[in-house]
Scaffold this motif. Structure first.
Motif, short mmCIF file in Angstrom:
data_model
loop_
_atom_site.label_atom_id
_atom_site.label_comp_id
_atom_site.label_asym_id
_atom_site.label_seq_id
_atom_site.Cartn_x
_atom_site.Cartn_y
_atom_site.Cartn_z
N ILE A 25 0.84 -1.20 0.00
CA ILE A 25 0.00 0.00 0.00
C ILE A 25 0.87 1.25 0.00
O ILE A 25 0.63 2.20 -0.76
CB ILE A 25 -0.94 -0.01 1.23
CG1 ILE A 25 -2.00 -1.12 1.06
CG2 ILE A 25 -1.60 1.34 1.41
CD1 ILE A 25 -3.00 -0.87 -0.04
N ASP A 26 1.89 1.26 0.85
CA ASP A 26 2.77 2.43 0.92
C ASP A 26 3.44 2.69 -0.42
O ASP A 26 3.46 3.83 -0.91
CB ASP A 26 3.84 2.22 2.01
CG ASP A 26 3.26 2.33 3.42
OD1 ASP A 26 2.10 2.76 3.55
OD2 ASP A 26 3.96 1.98 4.38
N LEU A 27 4.01 1.64 -1.02
CA LEU A 27 4.74 1.81 -2.28
C LEU A 27 3.81 2.23 -3.41
O LEU A 27 4.12 3.14 -4.18
CB LEU A 27 5.46 0.51 -2.65
CG LEU A 27 6.71 0.16 -1.82
CD1 LEU A 27 7.21 -1.23 -2.16
CD2 LEU A 27 7.81 1.19 -2.04
N GLU A 28 2.68 1.57 -3.52
CA GLU A 28 1.76 1.88 -4.62
C GLU A 28 1.16 3.28 -4.44
O GLU A 28 0.97 4.02 -5.41
CB GLU A 28 0.65 0.82 -4.70
CG GLU A 28 1.17 -0.55 -5.12
CD GLU A 28 0.07 -1.60 -5.26
OE1 GLU A 28 -1.11 -1.21 -5.35
OE2 GLU A 28 0.39 -2.80 -5.27
N THR A 29 0.85 3.62 -3.19
CA THR A 29 0.30 4.94 -2.93
C THR A 29 1.28 6.03 -3.34
O THR A 29 0.91 7.00 -4.00
CB THR A 29 -0.05 5.09 -1.43
OG1 THR A 29 -1.01 4.10 -1.07
CG2 THR A 29 -0.62 6.47 -1.14
N VAL A 114 2.13 1.60 -10.96
CA VAL A 114 1.88 0.55 -9.98
C VAL A 114 2.74 -0.67 -10.26
O VAL A 114 3.27 -1.31 -9.35
CB VAL A 114 0.38 0.18 -9.96
CG1 VAL A 114 0.16 -1.10 -9.17
CG2 VAL A 114 -0.44 1.31 -9.38
N ARG A 115 2.89 -0.99 -11.54
CA ARG A 115 3.68 -2.16 -11.90
C ARG A 115 5.12 -2.02 -11.39
O ARG A 115 5.71 -2.98 -10.90
CB ARG A 115 3.66 -2.33 -13.42
CG ARG A 115 4.02 -3.71 -13.88
CD ARG A 115 3.63 -3.94 -15.32
NE ARG A 115 2.18 -3.93 -15.52
CZ ARG A 115 1.58 -3.90 -16.73
NH1 ARG A 115 2.31 -3.85 -17.83
NH2 ARG A 115 0.27 -3.92 -16.82
N GLN A 116 5.65 -0.81 -11.52
CA GLN A 116 7.01 -0.58 -11.02
C GLN A 116 7.06 -0.73 -9.50
O GLN A 116 8.00 -1.31 -8.95
CB GLN A 116 7.50 0.82 -11.44
CG GLN A 116 8.94 1.09 -11.04
CD GLN A 116 9.92 0.05 -11.58
OE1 GLN A 116 9.93 -0.25 -12.77
NE2 GLN A 116 10.74 -0.54 -10.71
N ALA A 117 6.04 -0.22 -8.83
CA ALA A 117 6.00 -0.35 -7.36
C ALA A 117 5.95 -1.81 -6.95
O ALA A 117 6.56 -2.20 -5.95
CB ALA A 117 4.78 0.41 -6.82
N GLU A 118 5.25 -2.62 -7.73
CA GLU A 118 5.16 -4.04 -7.41
C GLU A 118 6.51 -4.72 -7.57
O GLU A 118 6.88 -5.59 -6.78
CB GLU A 118 4.13 -4.72 -8.32
CG GLU A 118 2.70 -4.42 -7.89
CD GLU A 118 1.70 -4.67 -9.00
OE1 GLU A 118 2.11 -5.01 -10.14
OE2 GLU A 118 0.49 -4.52 -8.74
N ARG A 119 7.25 -4.32 -8.59
CA ARG A 119 8.60 -4.88 -8.75
C ARG A 119 9.47 -4.48 -7.57
O ARG A 119 10.26 -5.29 -7.07
CB ARG A 119 9.21 -4.39 -10.07
CG ARG A 119 8.84 -5.25 -11.26
CD ARG A 119 9.69 -4.91 -12.49
NE ARG A 119 9.37 -3.59 -13.03
CZ ARG A 119 8.48 -3.36 -14.00
NH1 ARG A 119 7.82 -4.37 -14.54
NH2 ARG A 119 8.25 -2.15 -14.43
N ASP A 120 9.33 -3.24 -7.13
CA ASP A 120 10.12 -2.77 -5.98
C ASP A 120 9.77 -3.57 -4.74
O ASP A 120 10.66 -3.93 -3.95
CB ASP A 120 9.86 -1.28 -5.74
CG ASP A 120 10.39 -0.41 -6.86
OD1 ASP A 120 11.20 -0.92 -7.67
OD2 ASP A 120 10.01 0.77 -6.94
N LEU A 121 8.48 -3.83 -4.54
CA LEU A 121 8.06 -4.57 -3.35
C LEU A 121 8.73 -5.94 -3.29
O LEU A 121 9.15 -6.39 -2.22
CB LEU A 121 6.53 -4.75 -3.36
CG LEU A 121 5.96 -5.57 -2.20
CD1 LEU A 121 6.07 -4.81 -0.89
CD2 LEU A 121 4.50 -5.94 -2.46
N LEU A 122 8.82 -6.59 -4.44
CA LEU A 122 9.38 -7.94 -4.49
C LEU A 122 10.80 -7.94 -5.03
O LEU A 122 11.22 -8.91 -5.68
CB LEU A 122 8.48 -8.85 -5.34
CG LEU A 122 7.03 -8.97 -4.87
CD1 LEU A 122 6.29 -10.00 -5.72
CD2 LEU A 122 6.96 -9.35 -3.39
N SER A 123 11.55 -6.90 -4.74
CA SER A 123 12.87 -6.76 -5.34
C SER A 123 13.85 -7.81 -4.83
O SER A 123 14.90 -8.02 -5.43
CB SER A 123 13.44 -5.36 -5.06
OG SER A 123 13.50 -5.13 -3.67
#
Lengths: 151, 151
Positions: A25-29, A114-123
Motif C-alpha cells: 500500500i505504501d509503495l503503490e500509494t 503501480v507495476r514498477q511499485a510491485e517490482r520494488d516490493l518484491l525486489s
DNA sequence: TATTGTTATACTCTATAACTATA
DNA sequence: TATAGTTATAGAGTATAACAATA
C-alpha cells in the motif's frame, strides 16, 4: 534499525501477508501521487477499463469493497474528472460509472506506475519468483465472498 | 454470491495481499477463540517461546508493532495469566515479559490451531504450493523497518 | 417490499504527542 | 537529556443502520 523475521513466524500467513500488504500500500500509494489518486481508485479505473461501464455497486463487488465504501472512491475519481456518473437507462436508481478520456489516460499511466511499485516490493525475488508468487496468490483466491455478506 | 478476480487485478499485489490478509485474520482469529486470545497475542507467545524473555519494546519490534500498540497485546496476555510482567534487573524502566506455565501450554495449542487455519486459507493450493508461496513471501520480506520509523 | 446510492455513525487498527519513572 | 512504558488522542479503513428515490 532493521530486524530479521522471527523464526517462529516464518510461516505465519497473517503476519507475512499483513506486513507485505502494508508495504505494498505504501509503495503503490507513493507511486500514484503524480496522478493524485489512491490505490483503490487506480484499481477502479483498471476494472472499468477492462470490463466497461458498470453500476457503483457492481464496481464495489468487483473490488471487494462495500457499497458504502465505494461512494468516496468514486467521489474522488469524479472530482478529478476521471469518471462520470450517468443514470442507468434500465434502472434509474443506479449510477452507471463511465471513464472519461482523461480517465483512460490516467489509467494507462497509473498502471505502469503501480507495476514498477510491485517490482520494488518484491525486489528480493527473481523475475520468475515474482511471477510465481503472484500467480499462487491469485490461485489461492479463487472464489470471493463480497464484504458484509454475513459477518 | 461469489465473484471472480477481475482480470486487470490478477497481478495487483495490494489487492491480492489485502484480500488474503483479511481472510487470514478472520480464519486465524476464529481458530484461536477457544484460547481467548487474538492473532497478535499468539504471535507474541510464539516469539517469546522461541527466543526467551524480552522487554515489551523488543517484543513489539520483533512483531512489527509499535510500542504504544504492544501495551494492549501484553495486557490481554497478562489478564489471561499467560505471561507475567517482571522488572528487568539491568534496567528498572523496562518490563521483562515472561511466559507462564499455562502460557506455554496455550502457545503449543494455539500454534496447532493457527497452522490448521493456514491450511484452510490456502486450501486451493497443493501442499508443495503452500510451502512455496509461504517461503517466497518470507524471502520477499528480508529486512524490516520497524513501524513508526520515519513515516 | 426490495434495491441503489447516500449519510451518519461506530468499530478496529495503528500511529503521534505527552506524561512518569527511571537511566 | 534520553529511554521504557503508559495514556489520550487522532487518523485511516471499513462496516451497520437508516433514509430518499426508484423498482
Amino acid at each position: 534499525m532493521p530486524d530479521t523475521i522471527p523464526e517462529s513466524l516464518r510461516g505465519r500467513l497473517s503476519y507475512l501477508l499483513g506486513t507485505l500488504h502494508r508495504r505494498a500500500i505504501d509503495l503503490e500509494t507513493e507511486a500514484l501521487t503524480p496522478l493524485g489518486i489512491g490505490v483503490k481508485q487506480q484499481a477502479a479505473l483498471d476494472v472499468l477499463a477492462g470490463e466497461g461501464p458498470m453500476t457503483q455497486q457492481r464496481l464495489g463487488l468487483r473490488l471487494g469493497i462495500d457499497r458504502t465504501t465505494i461512494v468516496a472512491v468514486v467521489d474522488g475519481l469524479q472530482d478529478a474528472g476521471l469518471i462520470e456518473r450517468t443514470r442507468a437507462p434500465a434502472d434509474r436508481r443506479a449510477h452507471l460509472i463511465v471513464v472519461t478520456e482523461s480517465g483512460r489516460a490516467a489509467q494507462r499511466r497509473g498502471r505502469h506506475l503501480v507495476r514498477q511499485a510491485e517490482r520494488d516490493l518484491l525486489s528480493a525475488l527473481t523475475d520468475e519468483e515474482r511471477d510465481a508468487v503472484t500467480g499462487l496468490l491469485a490461485r489461492a483466491l479463487p472464489e470471493r465472498t463480497p464484504p458484509g455478506a454475513g459477518r
